[in-house]
Every structure is written in C-alpha cells, then in structure tokens.
Write a protein that holds these residues in place. Structure first.
Motif, mmCIF file in Angstrom:
data_model
loop_
_atom_site.group_PDB
_atom_site.id
_atom_site.type_symbol
_atom_site.label_atom_id
_atom_site.label_comp_id
_atom_site.label_asym_id
_atom_site.label_seq_id
_atom_site.Cartn_x
_atom_site.Cartn_y
_atom_site.Cartn_z
ATOM 1 N N THR A 10 0.840 -1.197 0.000
ATOM 2 C CA THR A 10 0.000 0.000 0.000
ATOM 3 C C THR A 10 0.874 1.246 0.000
ATOM 4 N N HIS A 11 0.601 2.159 -0.915
ATOM 5 C CA HIS A 11 1.317 3.429 -0.996
ATOM 6 C C HIS A 11 0.883 4.309 0.174
ATOM 7 N N LEU A 12 1.848 4.745 0.973
ATOM 8 C CA LEU A 12 1.512 5.523 2.166
ATOM 9 C C LEU A 12 0.831 6.843 1.846
ATOM 10 N N GLY A 13 1.252 7.499 0.781
ATOM 11 C CA GLY A 13 0.700 8.808 0.450
ATOM 12 C C GLY A 13 -0.735 8.783 -0.050
ATOM 13 N N THR A 14 -1.075 7.767 -0.845
ATOM 14 C CA THR A 14 -2.409 7.717 -1.455
ATOM 15 C C THR A 14 -3.337 6.683 -0.829
ATOM 16 N N GLY A 15 -2.785 5.710 -0.108
ATOM 17 C CA GLY A 15 -3.600 4.639 0.472
ATOM 18 C C GLY A 15 -4.054 3.622 -0.563
ATOM 19 N N ASN A 30 3.641 -5.537 -21.690
ATOM 20 C CA ASN A 30 3.501 -6.584 -20.677
ATOM 21 C C ASN A 30 2.176 -6.392 -19.948
ATOM 22 N N GLN A 31 2.023 -6.941 -18.766
ATOM 23 C CA GLN A 31 0.769 -6.799 -18.025
ATOM 24 C C GLN A 31 0.796 -5.517 -17.193
ATOM 25 N N GLU A 32 -0.274 -4.757 -17.255
ATOM 26 C CA GLU A 32 -0.355 -3.490 -16.543
ATOM 27 C C GLU A 32 -0.344 -3.687 -15.033
ATOM 28 N N VAL A 33 0.360 -2.792 -14.343
ATOM 29 C CA VAL A 33 0.347 -2.700 -12.882
ATOM 30 C C VAL A 33 -0.081 -1.284 -12.561
ATOM 31 N N SER A 34 -0.991 -1.149 -11.603
ATOM 32 C CA SER A 34 -1.527 0.171 -11.287
ATOM 33 C C SER A 34 -1.775 0.277 -9.782
ATOM 34 N N ALA A 35 -2.410 1.366 -9.386
ATOM 35 C CA ALA A 35 -2.812 1.588 -7.998
ATOM 36 C C ALA A 35 -4.321 1.464 -7.923
ATOM 37 N N PHE A 36 -4.826 0.867 -6.821
ATOM 38 C CA PHE A 36 -6.254 0.601 -6.727
ATOM 39 C C PHE A 36 -6.693 0.647 -5.268
ATOM 40 N N GLY A 37 -7.959 0.973 -5.066
ATOM 41 C CA GLY A 37 -8.551 0.937 -3.733
ATOM 42 C C GLY A 37 -8.453 2.257 -3.015
ATOM 43 N N GLU A 38 -8.991 2.264 -1.811
ATOM 44 C CA GLU A 38 -8.989 3.446 -0.962
ATOM 45 C C GLU A 38 -8.580 3.030 0.449
ATOM 46 N N GLY A 40 -6.137 1.484 1.712
ATOM 47 C CA GLY A 40 -5.665 0.107 1.877
ATOM 48 C C GLY A 40 -6.693 -0.952 1.555
ATOM 49 N N GLU A 41 -7.938 -0.552 1.326
ATOM 50 C CA GLU A 41 -8.990 -1.505 0.968
ATOM 51 C C GLU A 41 -9.001 -1.659 -0.546
ATOM 52 N N GLY A 42 -9.110 -2.887 -1.019
ATOM 53 C CA GLY A 42 -9.117 -3.137 -2.451
ATOM 54 C C GLY A 42 -9.810 -4.440 -2.757
#
Length: 126
Positions: A10-15, A30-38, A40-42
């Motif tokens: 979990t990214h500390l700045g964005t959660g 390749n396969q995409e990697v991204s940020a998701f959730g709010e 820490g919940e995802g």
C-alpha cells in the motif's frame, strides 16, 4: 514476512494498493500494474506472493513479488513515460522470472520474526 506469504503493498501517500489485472501495459506491452482501492482496501487483484529463499524475507536479500491471480512477476525494464511524469519508468508484470523482477528494500521498518515463529527446535538430553 514469510517467503510464500501473500501480501498487499500500500502506498503511504495515497492509500492505494499495488494492483494488476489482465490488461496490456502501454509502453512495454507486458501486463499493466496500477494503484487501486482506498485507504488500503481493495480486492483480490491487490495480492502478491513474496518469492524469496529461506523461511523469511530478510532485510538485505533480493525478493520477487508474484501476482497471486495472474502469476506475473512485478518488473521494471527501463521503458520511460514522456507524460505525465517525464522519465518515470513503467512498472509492469512479466510472465517469466528474470533479473528485471528482483527487488530490494532501500528504506522502511524492519521487524524480526517473533519467538513463536522461530523454526529452530530445542531439546534437552535426558
């Protein structure tokens, strides 16, 4: 953290959690990697398995992260974005393990395994 354990990063700045799904990444294909959730919940697509040698992920050891749902390895190969952040490298998932998917901790909080999880067995001679 045990080798073979599923974790969420979990990214500390964005959660937001490190997330992947079966979409193609824009630069490398390749396969995409991204940020998701709010906060820490995802969802289950935020889970990564710690791939390392031994019983625990040790501070100075290199480690791999394998996506639990799609089996790709978290990787970076050098492709860089022009926008929105010039020079930012694309992080993506790769199907095969390689030198591009080793990671090493540079900063953070390190915890020692508790005595309850020690693998050493003690016995006394009678």
């Amino acid at each position: 953290v045990r080798c073979g354990q599923a974790i969420r990063l979990t990214h500390l700045g964005t959660g937001r959690n490190l997330h992947s799904h079966r979409f193609t990444s824009p630069l490398s294909g390749n396969q995409e990697v991204s940020a998701f959730g709010e906060a820490g919940e995802g969802d289950y697509l935020d889970d990564w398995t710690v791939v390392c040698s031994g019983t625990y992920w040790v501070r100075d050891d290199e480690v791999r992260f394998q996506h639990t749902s799609t089996d790709v390895f978290l990787s970076v190969t050098g492709e860089q974005y022009g926008r929105p952040i010039h020079g930012q490298k694309e992080v993506h998932g790769m199907a095969a393990s390689s030198q591009n998917n080793y990671w090493k901790v540079m900063e953070g909080i390190f915890m020692q395994p508790s005595e309850a999880f020690q693998t050493e067995q003690y016995h006394a001679e009678l």
